[in-house]
Design an enzyme around this catalytic site. Structure first.
Site, PDB file in Angstrom:
ATOM      1  N   SER A   1       0.859  -1.194   0.000  1.00 34.38           N
ATOM      2  CA  SER A   1       0.000   0.000   0.000  1.00 34.38           C
ATOM      3  C   SER A   1       0.889   1.235   0.000  1.00 34.38           C
ATOM      4  O   SER A   1       2.074   1.156   0.368  1.00 34.38           O
ATOM      5  CB  SER A   1      -0.860   0.000   1.265  1.00 34.38           C
ATOM      6  OG  SER A   1      -1.554   1.218   1.421  1.00 34.38           O
TER       7      SER A   1
ATOM      8  N   TYR B   1      -2.095  -0.568  10.484  1.00 31.14           N
ATOM      9  CA  TYR B   1      -2.222  -0.931   9.062  1.00 31.14           C
ATOM     10  C   TYR B   1      -0.916  -0.624   8.333  1.00 31.14           C
ATOM     11  O   TYR B   1      -0.397  -1.465   7.574  1.00 31.14           O
ATOM     12  CB  TYR B   1      -3.383  -0.152   8.433  1.00 31.14           C
ATOM     13  CG  TYR B   1      -3.601  -0.474   6.964  1.00 31.14           C
ATOM     14  CD1 TYR B   1      -4.106  -1.710   6.575  1.00 31.14           C
ATOM     15  CD2 TYR B   1      -3.302   0.461   5.981  1.00 31.14           C
ATOM     16  CE1 TYR B   1      -4.311  -2.006   5.233  1.00 31.14           C
ATOM     17  CE2 TYR B   1      -3.506   0.173   4.636  1.00 31.14           C
ATOM     18  CZ  TYR B   1      -4.010  -1.056   4.264  1.00 31.14           C
ATOM     19  OH  TYR B   1      -4.204  -1.350   2.936  1.00 31.14           O
TER      20      TYR B   1
HETATM   21  P1  NDP Z   1     -11.743  -5.509  -0.329  1.00 34.73           P
HETATM   22  O1  NDP Z   1     -12.249  -5.359   1.068  1.00 34.73           O
HETATM   23  O2  NDP Z   1     -12.668  -5.199  -1.432  1.00 34.73           O
HETATM   24  O3  NDP Z   1     -11.161  -6.957  -0.548  1.00 34.73           O
HETATM   25  C1  NDP Z   1     -10.431  -7.623   0.444  1.00 34.73           C
HETATM   26  C2  NDP Z   1     -10.379  -9.090   0.097  1.00 34.73           C
HETATM   27  O4  NDP Z   1      -9.640  -9.769   1.114  1.00 34.73           O
HETATM   28  C3  NDP Z   1     -11.746  -9.704   0.028  1.00 34.73           C
HETATM   29  O5  NDP Z   1     -11.807 -10.569  -1.074  1.00 34.73           O
HETATM   30  C4  NDP Z   1     -11.840 -10.498   1.309  1.00 34.73           C
HETATM   31  O6  NDP Z   1     -12.640 -11.645   1.095  1.00 34.73           O
HETATM   32  C5  NDP Z   1     -10.394 -10.890   1.514  1.00 34.73           C
HETATM   33  N1  NDP Z   1     -10.102 -11.248   2.891  1.00 34.73           N
HETATM   34  C6  NDP Z   1     -10.225 -10.509   4.015  1.00 34.73           C
HETATM   35  N2  NDP Z   1      -9.901 -11.245   5.093  1.00 34.73           N
HETATM   36  C7  NDP Z   1      -9.570 -12.475   4.623  1.00 34.73           C
HETATM   37  C8  NDP Z   1      -9.170 -13.682   5.225  1.00 34.73           C
HETATM   38  N3  NDP Z   1      -9.035 -13.802   6.557  1.00 34.73           N
HETATM   39  N4  NDP Z   1      -8.925 -14.751   4.433  1.00 34.73           N
HETATM   40  C9  NDP Z   1      -9.080 -14.654   3.102  1.00 34.73           C
HETATM   41  N5  NDP Z   1      -9.455 -13.555   2.475  1.00 34.73           N
HETATM   42  C10 NDP Z   1      -9.698 -12.473   3.219  1.00 34.73           C
HETATM   43  O7  NDP Z   1     -10.456  -4.576  -0.387  1.00 34.73           O
HETATM   44  P2  NDP Z   1      -9.338  -4.389  -1.515  1.00 34.73           P
HETATM   45  O8  NDP Z   1      -9.654  -5.144  -2.710  1.00 34.73           O
HETATM   46  O9  NDP Z   1      -9.102  -2.950  -1.621  1.00 34.73           O
HETATM   47  O10 NDP Z   1      -8.073  -5.028  -0.770  1.00 34.73           O
HETATM   48  C11 NDP Z   1      -7.157  -5.902  -1.404  1.00 34.73           C
HETATM   49  C12 NDP Z   1      -5.754  -5.568  -0.918  1.00 34.73           C
HETATM   50  O11 NDP Z   1      -5.394  -4.288  -1.386  1.00 34.73           O
HETATM   51  C13 NDP Z   1      -5.603  -5.525   0.601  1.00 34.73           C
HETATM   52  O12 NDP Z   1      -4.396  -6.156   0.964  1.00 34.73           O
HETATM   53  C14 NDP Z   1      -5.518  -4.031   0.886  1.00 34.73           C
HETATM   54  O13 NDP Z   1      -4.812  -3.757   2.060  1.00 34.73           O
HETATM   55  C15 NDP Z   1      -4.783  -3.552  -0.357  1.00 34.73           C
HETATM   56  N6  NDP Z   1      -4.903  -2.123  -0.636  1.00 34.73           N
HETATM   57  C16 NDP Z   1      -6.095  -1.576  -1.051  1.00 34.73           C
HETATM   58  C17 NDP Z   1      -6.188  -0.226  -1.277  1.00 34.73           C
HETATM   59  C18 NDP Z   1      -7.467   0.425  -1.676  1.00 34.73           C
HETATM   60  O14 NDP Z   1      -7.526   1.682  -1.696  1.00 34.73           O
HETATM   61  N7  NDP Z   1      -8.502  -0.304  -2.003  1.00 34.73           N
HETATM   62  C19 NDP Z   1      -5.036   0.666  -1.117  1.00 34.73           C
HETATM   63  C20 NDP Z   1      -3.833  -0.025  -0.723  1.00 34.73           C
HETATM   64  C21 NDP Z   1      -3.789  -1.354  -0.503  1.00 34.73           C
HETATM   65  P3  NDP Z   1     -13.577 -12.371   2.162  1.00 34.73           P
HETATM   66  O15 NDP Z   1     -14.157 -11.317   3.050  1.00 34.73           O
HETATM   67  O16 NDP Z   1     -14.589 -13.059   1.303  1.00 34.73           O
HETATM   68  O17 NDP Z   1     -12.678 -13.324   2.869  1.00 34.73           O
END
Ligand code: NDP
Length: 245
Positions: free
Chosen positions: A141, A154
């Site tokens: 990030s 975070y």
């Molecule tokens: P979302 O919340 O849309 O997606 C997060 C994903 O992670 C979901 O598919 C969720 O699926 C999964 N997840 C969460 N906890 C678990 C777990 N214990 N086991 C398996 N899967 C898990 O957010 P983003 O798509 O934005 O996030 C994706 C990545 O991008 C993250 O690492 C985030 O930190 C990073 N990021 C995002 C930014 C943004 O602005 N969007 C900026 C910088 C980094 P489910 O709940 O079904 O398990």
């Protein structure tokens, strides 16, 4: 460069929404053999149907559980004979001021954002070393480069992802394994839904007014994978053009 994506076996964690979902959709459209994991089966099943990978192409996976992550990678190998890429993407961002003592949320971030990435590496690395080929992509990030009030834990987890990825890069170069860190700025996903501190949530809402669509991330993942084998695109940091901090 889609020819270097065609038929690659790509495992994606956190593929039930946001960045992981967009990456799965794009890479599948470019001919990759995608295998997706997350906790929400209904969302995975719908995506798997849409992109034509069927019920075998997804596995309910909690990345805080090492055996779940191993099973996801093993699914890819049993289905397709190998794993070429793992996108360690699952993450959450329940940011808060430390004085609120949201200790459980701190723990969840450590478990998902750091340990989940480590478990992905642990599951994929032996296969990749054995084949002397592979690509590990870890999602950090902008918060892996800096810290703001309310974002300490975070940011710590995302700094950790970058440190682990850089150590990994140095260690696995000898095995012909590529590593990439992708550090997004604001992208419109469900990520902010995990915030329970109203002050942080309000600040974040403003910061996300110019958020990019998730496809912007997917294109960069695709670009990194599509490079020729001898080119390792080690780090990508991207933001919306209008994002200042
Ligand atoms: P979302 O919340 O849309 O997606 C997060 C994903 O992670 C979901 O598919 C969720 O699926 C999964 N997840 C969460 N906890 C678990 C777990 N214990 N086991 C398996 N899967 C898990 O957010 P983003 O798509 O934005 O996030 C994706 C990545 O991008 C993250 O690492 C985030 O930190 C990073 N990021 C995002 C930014 C943004 O602005 N969007 C900026 C910088 C980094 P489910 O709940 O079904 O398990």
């Amino acid at each position: 460069m889609a020819e270097n994506i065609q038929d690659k076996v790509i495992v994606i964690t956190g593929a039930s929404s946001g960045l992981g979902e967009a990456a799965a959709r794009l890479l599948a459209s470019q001919g990759a053999k995608v295998v997706i994991g997350a906790r929400r089966a209904d969302r995975l099943r719908a995506l798997a149907t849409e992109i034509g990978i069927g019920d075998e192409g997804f596995l309910v996976t909690d990345v805080t559980n090492r055996s779940d992550v191993q099973a996801l990678v093993d699914r890819a190998v049993s289905l397709h004979g190998q794993i070429d890429v793992i996108l360690n993407n699952a993450g959450l961002m329940p940011s808060s001021y430390l004085e609120l003592l949201k200790v459980n949320e701190w723990g969840r971030m450590v478990d998902v954002n750091i340990k989940g990435v480590l478990y992905g590496i642990a599951a994929a690395l032996p296969h990749m070393i054995a084949r002397k080929s592979g690509h590990i992509i870890n999602v950090a990030s902008v918060a892996g480069h800096k810290v703001n009030p309310g974002g300490s834990v975070y940011a710590a987890t995302k700094h950790a992802v970058r440190v682990i990825s850089e150590g990994l890069r140095q260690e696995v170069a000898q095995h012909n394994i590529r590593s990439t860190i992708i550090s997004p700025g604001a992208v419109a996903t469900e990520l902010r839904d995990t915030i329970t501190d109203p002050t942080v949530a309000e600040g974040m809402r403003k910061g996300y007014e110019t958020a990019l669509p998730a496809d912007a991330f997917a294109r960069l993942v695709s670009f990194a994978i599509a490079q020729p084998e001898e080119v390792a695109l080690n780090e990508i940091l991207f933001r919306p053009t209008a994002q200042v901090s």
